[in-house]
Design a protein around this motif. Sequence first.
Motif, PDB file in Angstrom:
ATOM      1  N   SER A  78      34.736  64.955  57.154  1.00 40.77           N
ATOM      2  CA  SER A  78      35.464  63.722  56.814  1.00 40.77           C
ATOM      3  C   SER A  78      34.997  63.072  55.517  1.00 40.77           C
ATOM      4  CB  SER A  78      35.385  62.702  57.959  1.00 40.77           C
ATOM      5  OG  SER A  78      35.895  63.236  59.149  1.00 40.77           O
ATOM      6  N   PRO A  79      34.955  63.829  54.406  1.00 39.37           N
ATOM      7  CA  PRO A  79      34.534  63.208  53.142  1.00 39.37           C
ATOM      8  C   PRO A  79      35.566  62.197  52.636  1.00 39.37           C
ATOM      9  CG  PRO A  79      35.409  65.380  52.719  1.00 39.37           C
ATOM     10  CD  PRO A  79      35.365  65.226  54.219  1.00 39.37           C
ATOM     11  N   SER A  80      35.072  61.200  51.918  1.00 39.56           N
ATOM     12  CA  SER A  80      35.922  60.172  51.333  1.00 39.56           C
ATOM     13  C   SER A  80      35.237  59.673  50.064  1.00 39.56           C
ATOM     14  CB  SER A  80      36.099  59.023  52.331  1.00 39.56           C
ATOM     15  OG  SER A  80      36.775  57.945  51.745  1.00 39.56           O
ATOM     16  N   TRP A  81      35.969  59.643  48.950  1.00 34.10           N
ATOM     17  CA  TRP A  81      35.403  59.206  47.674  1.00 34.10           C
ATOM     18  C   TRP A  81      35.238  57.694  47.623  1.00 34.10           C
ATOM     19  CZ3 TRP A  81      33.482  62.442  44.141  1.00 34.10           C
ATOM     20  CH2 TRP A  81      33.890  63.780  44.184  1.00 34.10           C
ATOM     21  N   VAL A  82      34.182  57.234  46.976  1.00 33.88           N
ATOM     22  CA  VAL A  82      33.994  55.817  46.669  1.00 33.88           C
ATOM     23  C   VAL A  82      34.433  55.640  45.225  1.00 33.88           C
ATOM     24  CG1 VAL A  82      32.353  53.925  46.441  1.00 33.88           C
ATOM     25  CG2 VAL A  82      32.034  55.648  48.248  1.00 33.88           C
ATOM     26  N   ARG A  83      35.511  54.890  45.014  1.00 35.68           N
ATOM     27  CA  ARG A  83      36.058  54.672  43.667  1.00 35.68           C
ATOM     28  C   ARG A  83      36.381  53.206  43.462  1.00 35.68           C
ATOM     29  NH1 ARG A  83      34.505  58.387  40.355  1.00 35.68           N
ATOM     30  NH2 ARG A  83      35.156  60.461  40.931  1.00 35.68           N
ATOM     31  N   ASN A  84      36.157  52.737  42.244  1.00 32.90           N
ATOM     32  CA  ASN A  84      36.512  51.373  41.837  1.00 32.90           C
ATOM     33  C   ASN A  84      35.902  50.302  42.736  1.00 32.90           C
ATOM     34  OD1 ASN A  84      38.171  52.445  39.756  1.00 32.90           O
ATOM     35  ND2 ASN A  84      39.751  52.824  41.282  1.00 32.90           N
ATOM     36  N   SER A  85      34.688  50.547  43.199  1.00 32.70           N
ATOM     37  CA  SER A  85      34.039  49.562  44.067  1.00 32.70           C
ATOM     38  C   SER A  85      33.299  48.500  43.263  1.00 32.70           C
ATOM     39  CB  SER A  85      33.052  50.264  45.008  1.00 32.70           C
ATOM     40  OG  SER A  85      31.938  50.755  44.280  1.00 32.70           O
ATOM     41  N   GLY A  86      33.066  48.761  41.981  1.00 32.04           N
ATOM     42  CA  GLY A  86      32.304  47.831  41.173  1.00 32.04           C
ATOM     43  C   GLY A  86      30.817  47.867  41.498  1.00 32.04           C
ATOM     44  N   LYS A 134      36.018  55.016  55.176  1.00 32.99           N
ATOM     45  CA  LYS A 134      36.620  54.662  53.886  1.00 32.99           C
ATOM     46  C   LYS A 134      35.924  53.438  53.326  1.00 32.99           C
ATOM     47  CE  LYS A 134      40.135  57.561  54.302  1.00 32.99           C
ATOM     48  NZ  LYS A 134      39.616  58.871  54.506  1.00 32.99           N
ATOM     49  N   TRP A 135      35.626  53.471  52.043  1.00 35.72           N
ATOM     50  CA  TRP A 135      35.035  52.328  51.338  1.00 35.72           C
ATOM     51  C   TRP A 135      36.173  51.415  50.909  1.00 35.72           C
ATOM     52  CZ3 TRP A 135      29.697  52.298  49.472  1.00 35.72           C
ATOM     53  CH2 TRP A 135      29.381  51.163  48.725  1.00 35.72           C
ATOM     54  N   ARG A 149      33.280  46.753  52.218  1.00 34.93           N
ATOM     55  CA  ARG A 149      33.085  47.170  53.603  1.00 34.93           C
ATOM     56  C   ARG A 149      33.417  48.655  53.723  1.00 34.93           C
ATOM     57  NH1 ARG A 149      31.101  42.931  53.464  1.00 34.93           N
ATOM     58  NH2 ARG A 149      31.419  41.138  54.787  1.00 34.93           N
ATOM     59  N   ILE A 150      32.799  49.285  54.691  1.00 37.08           N
ATOM     60  CA  ILE A 150      33.196  50.639  55.087  1.00 37.08           C
ATOM     61  C   ILE A 150      33.892  50.488  56.419  1.00 37.08           C
ATOM     62  CG2 ILE A 150      32.400  52.924  55.781  1.00 37.08           C
ATOM     63  CD1 ILE A 150      30.033  52.514  53.841  1.00 37.08           C
TER      64      ILE A 150
END
Length: 172
Positions: A78-86, A134-135, A149-150
């Motif tokens: 279950s991979p999920s990218w962390v993008r645009n989180s600042g 998901k982030w 939050r995740i």
Amino acid sequence: TTISTIDNLTNGLGSYIDDIVVDRQTGNFEDRTLAFSYAVGGFGTDRDIWTMSWDTGLDPDGWGNQQLTGDATTDEHSPSWVRNSGTSYDGYILYVAGPGGDPENIRILDGDGGGSQAVTFFDSFTTREISAPKWCTGYDWENEESFQRIIFGMRTSATDDWDLYLADPLQL
């Protein structure tokens, strides 16, 4: 298109690929990276997290892949990218990991194959399965502040209902 490219790529690796995610939906095709879980040993064996990116030097078809996890006793999926989180976690990958039959936990991994660290610390009395972390970035209008939050699904046994949970990723 991205969909037909993903289908073509997975045909070369076999049928034990799952959870394919693209790091971004826009921009040049050559700048995108896929993350996925792959059971090298076939059905029923532990999965690992892999990435594929455009790199003409690694593969005659133009795609290079990299195995990011590889603990022989842990199923990682279950991979999920962390993008645009600042945050400094942009480009990292959230994923679920747990030894067969034991509780699963969420981990975060450097998208370039660096080390990983735990996000959740559940034991066998708390959880059995975790799904789809998901982030998420949000904004609290009342207090006028952004937050991270995740969000993920979790259940304590195979017969329980799935519930949604939140974790604060900045408290790692």
